[in-house]
Motif scaffolding. Structure first.
Motif, PDB file in Angstrom:
ATOM      1  N   GLY A  18       8.845  32.315 -10.972  1.00 18.64           N
ATOM      2  CA  GLY A  18       7.705  31.814 -10.218  1.00 18.64           C
ATOM      3  C   GLY A  18       7.210  30.464 -10.718  1.00 18.64           C
ATOM      4  O   GLY A  18       7.492  30.062 -11.852  1.00 18.64           O
TER       5      GLY A  18
ATOM      6  N   SER B  16       4.617  41.144  -8.404  1.00 20.52           N
ATOM      7  CA  SER B  16       5.520  40.000  -8.233  1.00 20.52           C
ATOM      8  C   SER B  16       5.779  39.280  -9.548  1.00 20.52           C
ATOM      9  O   SER B  16       6.890  39.153  -9.985  1.00 20.52           O
TER      10      SER B  16
ATOM     11  N   ARG C 225       6.103  32.262  -5.341  1.00 18.91           N
ATOM     12  CA  ARG C 225       6.835  33.363  -5.971  1.00 18.91           C
ATOM     13  C   ARG C 225       8.195  33.604  -5.334  1.00 18.91           C
ATOM     14  O   ARG C 225       9.079  34.174  -5.942  1.00 18.91           O
TER      15      ARG C 225
END
Length: 582
Positions: A245, A191, A230
């Motif tokens: 993020g 991520s 995120r």
């Protein structure tokens, strides 16, 4: 709004002046000095639009009630034409709209926009099921307080990872190392990782990850909660800067989550405490202009003045240069002659710029050159005859020269313009000064108007502070710290106090007043954080401090601060009882 009732520095039952004005009423209509000058010409306004330091393209900019409009280009810049008195409206998807009133001096407006916070009404459903922790980690609060509003962690449609500060590894070398092994996806680089530059929201202050592993300073033992967001749905409130993020950190010592207390409660009953995070103000701040480098190797007055003359053609249109050079010769060489010679050039070079002339008047007042200051304030009132500040400044300049009758006439002219004594801003400044003038110099001023006082005790205070800034676009936060380390802030920003700034522009003033009622109980601090003025030039702040206000032993101390470095909390003053004995 900040008024004397609301400051927490002093609770004053405000009183009103009742005037019976008859004999002098013709003065206004006869004196051309006070005729309103209306500029109807279009002028070019330019600047940039950004959010959290990221320039925004395609921001809509329109002049209210006209067909004039434009958008920012791919680099976030714009140009538009507008008239004095018109309103520029800035709108962008996901951002709070902004409105800026155009003034006589407005040419550059660099705008900072803020994300819209959607506060949805919540419905609470009671049931017997135990709450499941979506992140797999127990103890997550139901509400996450971010810089741009609250998030209900139970009702959002995206994942928010949570770490309780008590579960952090205090032996970790930094905050990133302390959290990344607590959330598996972070340790595997899924991520986002530090290299993708997430931003950090720490106690309401935004930090950007720069140059790989540069991290915000934080004491791991002080961490209360950590949240990792995120999802785009969760980071959109942070604008473009949050695209990679957001890591939200709340510390135990933070007051960011405190609920605001009623500002009318007497004597600082709030829970916000000073963090000892102010730096003693430096004369020229941290960032020094390039031209100072030319004086590093100069050791005598004659060479210094020759160097100034050499630099002048390159900097003749930068008012900051003149003030810096004038202060340089006065402070380094005690050369008053050349210092005043340089200041006199400002009066000619910037004769049509009231904001620069204000700085010049401030400078003369700080040096005790009240006759020169009076001359400049007369120039300003010709440029700005509709500004309330013009009348107050000229009246105050007369009073400084003990010309009390002229001072009183200028104050009353403030009312001839249709102004009133409001309990905020310029109104309460004028009120306190008229009250003092009436009580202390009634005979010298030949005051005949009826003056009713409900509470004469309000005439005298230990300390009276008058803040004045040369440009209405200046944004800052003034912080007052009492002997118990409790904090009160006067926020002068579009985000926090938009209605106040609009009121200033409509009335034409840039000043505020505060009182300290009792200085005998310990040290007081006055701190200031500067956020800019939408231009590329510094702001100048004049602070007049009156000790034993309204008493026979009243004294005055004048300060002038050049505000240039942003987002640094400066300590402007440290006050204690000894100041009253001087």
């Amino acid at each position: 709004m900040s008024n004397i009732k609301k400051t927490g520095i002093n609770i004053v039952a405000y009183i009103f002046i009742v005037f019976c004005i008859h004999s002098q009423h013709s003065l206004y209509s006869q004196n051309k000095l006070f005729q309103t000058k209306k500029d109807t010409l279009l002028k070019e306004i330019s600047g940039s639009v950004s959010s959290l330091g990221i320039l925004l393209k395609d921001v809509n900019i329109v002049v209210e009630n006209t067909n004039r409009g434009t958008k920012t280009n791919t680099k976030g810049f714009y140009v538009i034409e507008a008239k004095e008195g018109e309103v520029l409206k800035f709108t962008f998807v996901g951002m709070k709209p902004l409105e800026i009133i155009i003034e006589d001096i407005t040419e550059v407006l660099n705008i900072e926009m803020n994300a819209i916070v959607n506060n949805l009404k919540e419905v609470t459903i009671n049931n017997k099921r135990k709450r499941k922790d979506k992140s797999g980690l127990m103890g997550r609060p139901d509400v996450l307080t971010t810089t741009f509003g609250n998030i209900n962690t139970e009702k959002v449609g995206y994942s928010i990872n949570y770490i309780n500060g008590a579960n952090l590894n205090l032996a970790a070398i930094d905050i990133w190392t302390a959290i990344k092994y607590k959330i598996p996806k972070l340790s595997r680089g899924i991520s986002f990782s530090l290299n993708t530059k997430p931003i950090w929201d720490i106690d309401g202050i935004i930090y950007e990850t720069i140059n790989g592993r540069t991290l915000p300073p934080i004491d791991l033992a002080d961490v209360k909660d950590v949240y990792v967001i995120r999802s785009l749905a969760g980071t959109v409130r942070y604008g473009a800067a949050g695209a990679n993020g957001v890591i939200v950190v709340r510390t135990k010592s933070s007051t960011f989550d405190d609920k605001p207390t009623a500002l009318k409660i007497k004597s600082y009953s709030n829970k916000k405490y000073y963090k000892e995070d102010a730096v003693i103000f430096k004369k020229n701040g941290i960032t020094q202009p390039y031209y100072f480098e030319a004086f590093d190797s100069i050791s005598n007055q004659q060479q210094a003045y020759l160097e100034y003359q050499k630099l002048l053609p390159s900097y003749k249109n930068q008012f900051e240069f003149y003030f810096d050079m004038a202060n340089y010769f006065q402070q380094i060489y005690k050369d008053e002659k050349n210092s005043l010679k340089i200041l006199s050039k400002i009066e000619v070079q910037f004769e049509e710029n009231p904001e620069v002339l204000k700085i010049l008047a401030y400078t003369y007042q700080k040096r005790g050159l009240n006759q020169k200051a009076l001359k400049i304030y007369k120039k300003i009132i010709k440029l700005r005859p509709s500004y309330a500040q013009s009348f107050r400044d000229l009246a105050n300049a007369y009073a400084n020269l003990n010309q009390y009758q002229k001072a009183w006439k200028m104050y009353t002219n403030y009312f001839y313009r249709g102004n009133s004594l409001e309990n905020e801003g310029i109104g309460q400044i004028i009120y306190s000064e008229m009250e003092a003038l009436f009580v202390q110099h009634k005979k010298q001023a030949n005051i005949k108007e009826l003056f009713l006082v409900r509470d004469s005790a309000n005439i005298t205070k230990d300390v009276r502070m008058v803040f004045e800034w040369n440009t209405s676009e200046a944004e800052f936060d003034i912080e007052f710290v009492n002997p118990q380390k409790q904090v009160y802030s006067f926020k002068h920003t579009l985000l926090d106090n938009n209605s106040r700034i609009k009121h200033e522009k409509l009335q034409g003033y840039s000043s505020e007043i505060f009182f300290i009622e009792n200085l005998s109980k310990g040290n007081w601090y006055v701190n200031l954080t500067y956020f800019g003025n939408k231009k590329y030039v510094p702001t100048y702040l004049k602070l007049a401090v009156y000790y034993n206000w309204g008493k026979p032993n009243q004294t005055r101390e004048m300060h002038l601060f050049k505000l240039k470095d942003k987002n640094i909390k400066w300590q402007l003053l440290a006050l204690n009882y000894n100041h009253l004995l001087q």
